[in-house]
Scaffold this motif. Structure first.
Motif, short mmCIF file in Angstrom:
data_model
loop_
_atom_site.label_atom_id
_atom_site.label_comp_id
_atom_site.label_asym_id
_atom_site.label_seq_id
_atom_site.Cartn_x
_atom_site.Cartn_y
_atom_site.Cartn_z
N ASP A 85 69.52 40.00 45.16
CA ASP A 85 68.62 39.30 44.23
C ASP A 85 69.01 39.60 42.79
OD1 ASP A 85 65.60 39.87 46.26
OD2 ASP A 85 67.33 38.51 46.50
N MET B 16 58.10 44.01 55.75
CA MET B 16 58.98 43.56 54.65
C MET B 16 58.45 42.32 53.95
SD MET B 16 61.11 45.77 54.49
CE MET B 16 62.28 45.09 53.33
N GLY B 17 57.48 41.64 54.54
CA GLY B 17 57.01 40.39 53.94
C GLY B 17 57.86 39.23 54.39
N GLU B 18 57.28 38.02 54.54
CA GLU B 18 58.00 36.91 55.17
C GLU B 18 58.38 35.81 54.18
OE1 GLU B 18 57.73 39.57 57.54
OE2 GLU B 18 59.03 37.88 57.98
N GLY B 19 58.10 36.01 52.88
CA GLY B 19 58.62 35.05 51.92
C GLY B 19 57.60 34.15 51.25
N LYS B 20 56.37 34.62 51.05
CA LYS B 20 55.39 33.77 50.33
C LYS B 20 55.80 33.60 48.87
CE LYS B 20 51.91 36.32 51.13
NZ LYS B 20 52.62 37.32 51.98
N THR B 21 56.20 34.71 48.24
CA THR B 21 56.56 34.59 46.81
C THR B 21 57.85 33.80 46.66
OG1 THR B 21 55.43 36.69 46.41
CG2 THR B 21 56.91 35.91 44.69
N VAL B 22 58.81 34.04 47.54
CA VAL B 22 60.06 33.25 47.54
C VAL B 22 59.72 31.77 47.72
CG1 VAL B 22 62.07 32.69 48.98
CG2 VAL B 22 61.65 35.06 48.29
N LYS C 4 58.49 47.53 50.16
CA LYS C 4 58.74 46.08 50.02
C LYS C 4 59.68 45.73 48.89
CE LYS C 4 55.98 42.83 50.97
NZ LYS C 4 54.87 41.89 51.17
N ASN D 202 60.45 29.68 56.84
CA ASN D 202 61.32 30.27 55.82
C ASN D 202 62.54 30.85 56.52
OD1 ASN D 202 62.38 31.57 53.58
ND2 ASN D 202 61.05 33.35 53.83
N ARG D 203 63.68 30.13 56.43
CA ARG D 203 64.85 30.51 57.22
C ARG D 203 65.58 31.71 56.64
NH1 ARG D 203 68.68 26.61 60.63
NH2 ARG D 203 69.85 28.26 61.68
N PHE D 204 65.73 32.75 57.44
CA PHE D 204 66.49 33.93 57.05
C PHE D 204 67.93 33.79 57.53
CE2 PHE D 204 63.57 37.29 55.43
CZ PHE D 204 62.40 36.56 55.46
N PRO D 205 68.90 34.50 56.93
CA PRO D 205 70.32 34.29 57.28
C PRO D 205 70.62 34.36 58.77
CG PRO D 205 70.14 35.76 55.39
CD PRO D 205 68.75 35.51 55.87
N PHE E 192 65.50 30.18 49.74
CA PHE E 192 66.10 31.48 49.38
C PHE E 192 67.60 31.29 49.13
CE2 PHE E 192 66.15 36.09 49.34
CZ PHE E 192 67.44 36.40 49.68
N1 LIG Z 1 64.76 33.26 53.55
C1 LIG Z 1 65.00 34.54 53.20
N2 LIG Z 1 66.20 35.09 53.44
C2 LIG Z 1 66.43 36.38 53.11
N3 LIG Z 1 65.54 37.21 52.51
C3 LIG Z 1 64.33 36.68 52.24
C4 LIG Z 1 63.99 35.34 52.55
N4 LIG Z 1 62.70 35.12 52.16
C5 LIG Z 1 62.28 36.28 51.62
N5 LIG Z 1 63.25 37.21 51.66
C6 LIG Z 1 63.14 38.60 51.17
O1 LIG Z 1 62.10 39.20 51.95
C7 LIG Z 1 61.27 40.03 51.12
C8 LIG Z 1 59.86 39.47 51.14
O2 LIG Z 1 59.83 38.23 50.44
P1 LIG Z 1 58.54 37.89 49.54
O3 LIG Z 1 58.69 36.50 49.04
O4 LIG Z 1 58.33 38.99 48.55
O5 LIG Z 1 57.42 37.95 50.67
P2 LIG Z 1 55.84 38.03 50.48
O6 LIG Z 1 55.52 37.49 49.13
O7 LIG Z 1 55.32 37.20 51.60
O8 LIG Z 1 55.52 39.49 50.62
C9 LIG Z 1 61.90 39.99 49.72
O9 LIG Z 1 62.81 41.08 49.59
C10 LIG Z 1 62.67 38.70 49.72
O10 LIG Z 1 63.77 38.71 48.81
#
Ligand SMILES: Nc1ncnc2c1ncn2[C@@H]1O[C@H](COP(=O)(O)OP(=O)(O)O)[C@@H](O)[C@H]1O
Ligand SMILES: O=COP(=O)(O)O
Ligand SMILES: [Mg+2]
Length: 566
Positions: A7, A72-78, A110, A388-391, A419
């Protein structure tokens, strides 16, 4: 999948533009800003007042929430940042409003909260560290109250404060579990009266909630003055006004109240303001940022913390109620890894194991996703699922989720690659949300009426949102509820404090737990914020660091380049 740079590396590669240029397209000028460097600014009170009085129609609010996440969180802010970029990529006028990060998670598990990949708000290293000083100001404001409280007791205690009924701890913006329970006033006559005390994370302080719900300086001062800091020997409330702290506290917060404006990686303005967590507080950014953003855009995309049982429930029942707002649509963020986490009934999370392709485990996790969809539909708002697709995700796993949403749940769903691709990766999701808003025939409704008895409000949340069979109110909590009614706080909305690891109050229970009873340990008033807080089992208002904290992997080299911040 291509190896995505960190990031921080991505953020460093971006040529940011002066914030004065970034905000021009939405109608803000340099006079509306107080600059903090050339990439960051605060909106002036005059600009806020002008926007508040403008005839312009408010933009539609799209809430971004999530299913029950892995740690680790699933990507709401992303997704919030990426979706905002996607709307702008489609030529729409959309703004993001997210919370400002706490140093607790930044140095803990996180990491940062400025998004990630090609969907970040910038400058991410400033936003994740000191930013414009709001968290420091809030910590000082919180601790000034505590200092004046103990000073009052030391200087003769005219208010007859019961030292065993002090409600106001100290605060720190660091996950320092050793400070959870402390004894203060040691050292004899000179230092004061020994008593038990403790620290909470600044994100959990009522001072944070007050900042996030206040309209302007006058309202902020009013709210601060109402904060209950202790009870006296007769059981009557002692407030910040009573210990004459209100004016000084408001002075400390006079700049923190102004919302911060920054830019996304794709140059869209973004508001970053206030930072309550959604497990120990109300979980969403300031109303003052939402209100300004809605006067400057056709769509405001904003997030609420953790799963929809926490952030979204509070957004609907507390923030929208207090802010006179309602969501036009909800984006429910799901991830293959979180679905497998539930499907494998995993606790604690073994993130490496979640990387193995396993479409059956994905399907077994649908139980949790379905509960969140059902809960959100209960508010009468259209729900679109964002995968939210992760690698490491396989197309088979992603398709399984999309098919399930469309065929079994009858709702729209879109794969999101914001992402890895920025706004373009959210175009399908944005289009599905716009259609959902245009075709929506439902009416938004709160889960409960605030005039209902406190216990009824708690039961509604526990049974309809968490899936509990029943609620047990401990004897102390029952006394608390009676006192709330006596003090005239019976008609306030309720903010539940519960683990974010499960829909239930037991972190180890995955999926959609049934056949369980929610225990309420304590209920206390946040009289300044205007809500009640109900504590369930051992929710940590001051989290701790993990055995391998993010801080241990950070460094800075001679030219100031930072590493390990994510
Ligand atoms: N599609 C994705 N691929 C890889 N990493 C991701 C992806 N979406 C989120 N992340 C990472 O996962 C973590 C949680 O994302 P974040 O948006 O902070 O989640 P939340 O807001 O739901 O807690 C962060 O480190 C972010 O960079
Ligand atoms: O309050 C928690 O917020 P996140 O889920 O965005 O970490
Ligand atoms: Mg977040």
């Amino acid at each position: 999948p291509t190896e995505v740079p960190t990031d921080y590396e991505i953020a460093q590669q971006v040529e940011t533009r002066p914030i004065t240029e970034v905000v021009e397209p939405v109608g803000l000028t340099e006079d509306d800003l107080e600059l903090y460097g050339d990439e960051t600014a605060k909106l002036t009170f005059d600009a806020i007042e002008r926007l508040r009085n403008s005839e312009r129609e408010d933009g539609d609010v799209i809430l971004v929430t999530g299913m029950t996440p892995t740690p680790m969180g699933e990507g709401k802010t992303v997704t919030t940042v990426g979706l905002t970029q996607a709307f702008n990529h489609l030529g729409e006028n959309a703004l993001a409003a997210v919370r400002e990060p706490s140093l607790g998670p930044v140095f803990g598990v996180k990491g940062g909260a400025a998004g990630g990949g090609y969907s970040q708000v910038l400058p991410m290293e400033d936003i994740n560290l000191h930013f414009t000083g709001d968290l420091h100001a809030l910590t000082s404001a919180h601790n000034l109250v505590a200092t004046m409280l103990d000073n009052h007791i030391k200087q003769g205690n005219d208010l007859d404060i019961d030292v065993n009924r002090v409600q106001w701890p100290r605060a720190i913006d660091m996950n320092d579990r050793a400070l959870r329970e402390t004894v203060i006033g040691l050292g004899g006559e000179a230092t004061g009266i020994p008593r038990e005390d403790g620290f909470i994370l600044t994100a959990a302080s009522e001072m944070m909630a007050v900042l996030c719900l206040a309209d302007d300086l006058a309202d902020l001062e009013e709210r601060v003055g109402r904060i209950i800091v202790a009870y006296d020997e007769d059981g009557d409330a002692v407030t910040a006004d009573d210990i004459e702290a209100t004016g000084a506290v408001t002075i400390l917060l006079k700049d923190a109240l102004k919302p911060n404006v920054v830019q996304t990686i794709e140059g869209t303005p973004a508001f970053v303001h206030g930072g309550p967590f959604a497990n120990i507080a109300h979980g969403t950014n300031s109303l003052i940022a939402d209100e300004a953003a809605r006067k400057l855009s056709d769509y405001l995309i904003t997030e609420a913390g953790f799963g929809s049982d926490l952030g979204a429930e509070k957004f609907m029942n507390v923030v929208c109620r207090l802010g006179g707002m309602e969501p036009a649509a909800v984006t429910l963020v799901a991830s293959v890894r979180a679905l497998k986490y539930h499907g494998k009934d995993m606790w604690p999370a073994d993130l490496d194991a979640l990387d193995e392709a396993d479409v059956e485990a994905v399907r077994a996790g649908f139980e949790n996703l379905d509960a969140h969809v059902r809960n959100l539909q209960g508010f009468g708002v259209p729900v679109v699922v964002a995968v939210n697709r992760f690698p490491g995700d396989t197309s088979e796993e992603v398709e399984a989720v999309l098919d399930h949403c469309r065929e079994d749940l009858g709702i729209e769903a879109a794969e999101s690659t914001v992402f890895e691709e920025g706004g373009a990766g959210g175009a399908d999701l944005a289009e599905k949300l716009m259609t959902a808003i245009e075709t929506n025939e439902e009416t938004f409704e709160f889960l409960y009426d605030v005039t209902a008895p406190i216990e009824t409000k708690i039961e509604a949340i526990a049974t309809e949102i968490y899936g509990a069979d029943s609620v047990s109110i401990g004897s102390d909590a029952r006394d608390d509820i009676e006192r709330m009614d006596e003090l005239g706080f019976g008609d306030l909305p309720v903010v539940m404090s519960k683990t974010f690891h499960s829909l239930s109050d037991d972190a180890s229970k995955k999926g959609a737990p049934t056949g369980w009873d929610l225990e309420i340990q304590e209920v206390y008033p946040s009289a300044g914020a205007g809500f009640l807080v109900a504590l369930t089992s051992d929710v940590l208002t001051l989290p701790g660091l993990p055995d391998d904290p993010a801080a241990a992997n950070m460094d800075i080299d001679d030219d100031g380049t930072v590493s390990g911040l994510f």
